[in-house]
Design a protein around this motif. Structure first.
Motif, PDB file in Angstrom:
ATOM      1  N   VAL A 184       9.327   6.375  42.139  1.00 56.40           N
ATOM      2  CA  VAL A 184       8.868   6.539  40.761  1.00 56.40           C
ATOM      3  C   VAL A 184       8.364   5.209  40.238  1.00 56.40           C
ATOM      4  CG1 VAL A 184       9.516   7.256  38.425  1.00 56.40           C
ATOM      5  CG2 VAL A 184      10.533   8.395  40.404  1.00 56.40           C
ATOM      6  N   ALA A 185       7.182   5.224  39.628  1.00 56.91           N
ATOM      7  CA  ALA A 185       6.579   4.012  39.072  1.00 56.91           C
ATOM      8  C   ALA A 185       7.374   3.533  37.859  1.00 56.91           C
ATOM      9  CB  ALA A 185       5.131   4.287  38.677  1.00 56.91           C
ATOM     10  N   PRO A 186       7.346   2.229  37.563  1.00 55.48           N
ATOM     11  CA  PRO A 186       8.034   1.731  36.359  1.00 55.48           C
ATOM     12  C   PRO A 186       7.387   2.288  35.097  1.00 55.48           C
ATOM     13  CG  PRO A 186       6.665   0.020  37.340  1.00 55.48           C
ATOM     14  CD  PRO A 186       6.679   1.158  38.310  1.00 55.48           C
ATOM     15  N   SER A 243       7.382   3.200  26.023  1.00 57.55           N
ATOM     16  CA  SER A 243       7.120   4.582  26.389  1.00 57.55           C
ATOM     17  C   SER A 243       8.419   5.169  26.917  1.00 57.55           C
ATOM     18  CB  SER A 243       6.031   4.661  27.462  1.00 57.55           C
ATOM     19  OG  SER A 243       5.868   5.986  27.900  1.00 57.55           O
ATOM     20  N   PHE A 244       8.725   6.397  26.541  1.00 60.57           N
ATOM     21  CA  PHE A 244      10.055   6.934  26.830  1.00 60.57           C
ATOM     22  C   PHE A 244      10.054   8.163  27.743  1.00 60.57           C
ATOM     23  CE2 PHE A 244      10.008   4.781  22.762  1.00 60.57           C
ATOM     24  CZ  PHE A 244      10.979   3.816  22.956  1.00 60.57           C
ATOM     25  N   GLY A 245       8.922   8.447  28.332  1.00 65.88           N
ATOM     26  CA  GLY A 245       8.832   9.548  29.282  1.00 65.88           C
ATOM     27  C   GLY A 245       8.251   9.063  30.599  1.00 65.88           C
ATOM     28  N   GLN A 246       8.425   9.829  31.641  1.00 65.01           N
ATOM     29  CA  GLN A 246       7.896   9.478  32.956  1.00 65.01           C
ATOM     30  C   GLN A 246       6.706  10.360  33.281  1.00 65.01           C
ATOM     31  OE1 GLN A 246      11.547   9.857  35.339  1.00 65.01           O
ATOM     32  NE2 GLN A 246      11.538   7.638  35.584  1.00 65.01           N
ATOM     33  N   GLN A 247       5.599   9.716  33.672  1.00 63.93           N
ATOM     34  CA  GLN A 247       4.387  10.441  34.001  1.00 63.93           C
ATOM     35  C   GLN A 247       4.444  11.036  35.406  1.00 63.93           C
ATOM     36  OE1 GLN A 247       2.070   6.752  32.956  1.00 63.93           O
ATOM     37  NE2 GLN A 247       0.559   8.293  32.311  1.00 63.93           N
TER      38      GLN A 247
END
Length: 330
Positions: free
Chosen positions: A52-54, A59-63
């Motif tokens: 998973v990318a940093p 920003s509080f969600g993961q793309q």
């Protein structure tokens, strides 16, 4: 879509080890197979590590675009717990350090084979087959079994004790493979199958019970031989198959539990000098000429004090052809 009514249970599954000819190619149905007296086992599903990318600052969600399964590092582990019979021990020793002639000697110079390349002839890796272990068992769709090709043995533990499982010897073998599990129908032919069940060695039969030249009353004993196996890179294609494997050095460790008495107290420790270990009976014997005690603990049990010695085995420096350990099964 309706829920599938099919299922699998351990009671329906038989486990086989097949001799391979070429790394990356599974044992054929007409190849050489051993049917194993398994007590328990674990299998690995088709999975790869998820990276998973940093996250961006503030920003509080993961793309979704920042996540990727890394199939270039996928390794699948299989563990087999079996009855400790001569046939089982010989076969696993062959997979782990290439000696399966009932003398089963791990030398300082072992193993004989150090190169493992995809597509190149190699008799060390094995195919592990779980007959009726496929997700579509009970149909004719061709996915009734599951097998793991070109699996490499990374460890074997032999253990038994007077108060455990009726004294029966247990053999736990661990394998890894860089090739994805295959679900298909694979049925070994009867004429090429050897059943390696038989008489199980037992702690109640121990008549050879010496550590450092001192005879002790053994309650339990274990021997573990292990080595690392790593996949080498990956090939382009749907399977991300490895180019081969690299292997590391062996470690031989174990424990011996016994009654605490004058003999056990006189066992040499803290001398940085190897002492001899001999445990077994007339049909099964473990001999390690040069072991050193790593730790000792005393159990102040109500039924009498006990000691447990943790040891590590070495080979004599005079020659790397000297044995680290020998496991005799006849």
């Amino acid at each position: 879509m309706a829920i599938d009514s099919k299922f699998q249970t351990k009671s329906d599954v038989e486990v086989f080890i097949g001799d391979e000819i070429t790394l990356g190619t599974a044992t054929l149905a007409g190849g050489t197979w051993k049917k194993l007296p398994v007590v328990d086992y674990s299998i690995a599903d088709k999975q790869a590590p998820l990276g998973v990318a940093p996250q961006r600052a503030n920003s509080f969600g993961q793309q979704q675009s920042g996540a990727k399964h890394n199939r270039t590092e996928q390794m699948f582990e299989i563990s087999l717990t079996m009855h400790g019979t001569a046939g089982v021990i010989n076969r696993i020793c062959g997979a782990l350090f290439e000696d399966d002639d009932a003398d089963n000697r791990l030398l300082g110079s072992s193993p004989a084979t150090v190169s493992f390349r995809d597509g190149v002839a190699n008799a060390v890796p094995v195919t592990i087959l779980f007959k009726n272990g496929g997700s579509d068992v009970g149909t004719s769709n061709g996915e009734q079994d599951i097998h793991y090709k070109s699996a490499m043995c990374t460890s074997m533990e032999l253990s038994y004790g007077i108060g455990t499982d009726g004294g029966a010897l247990s053999c736990v073998a661990t394998f890894v493979t860089g090739y994805i599990p295959v679900e298909s129908t694979l049925t070994p032919t009867g004429s090429n199958i050897t059943d390696v069940s038989g008489v199980v060695f037992n702690a109640h039969d121990i008549s050879i019970n010496s550590l450092g030249g001192k005879d002790v009353l053994i309650n339990d004993f274990s021997l573990n031989i292990s080595r690392p196996v790593n996949r080498v890179s990956y090939q382009s294609g749907a399977e991300f198959a490895p180019y081969g494997y690299s292997i590391g050095a062996y470690e031989v460790t174990g424990t011996l539990g016994c009654k605490r008495d004058k003999n056990s107290a006189d066992i040499a420790t803290n001398t940085s000098t190897g002492i001899e270990l001999n445990v077994g009976d007339s049909t099964f014997e473990v001999t390690a000429p040069k072991v050193m005690v790593e730790s000792i603990s005393t159990d102040l049990a109500d039924e009498g004090w006990k000691q447990e010695f943790s040891y590590r085995a070495f080979y004599d420096d005079a020659s790397d052809t000297n044995p680290i350990v020998q496991i005799e099964t006849s």
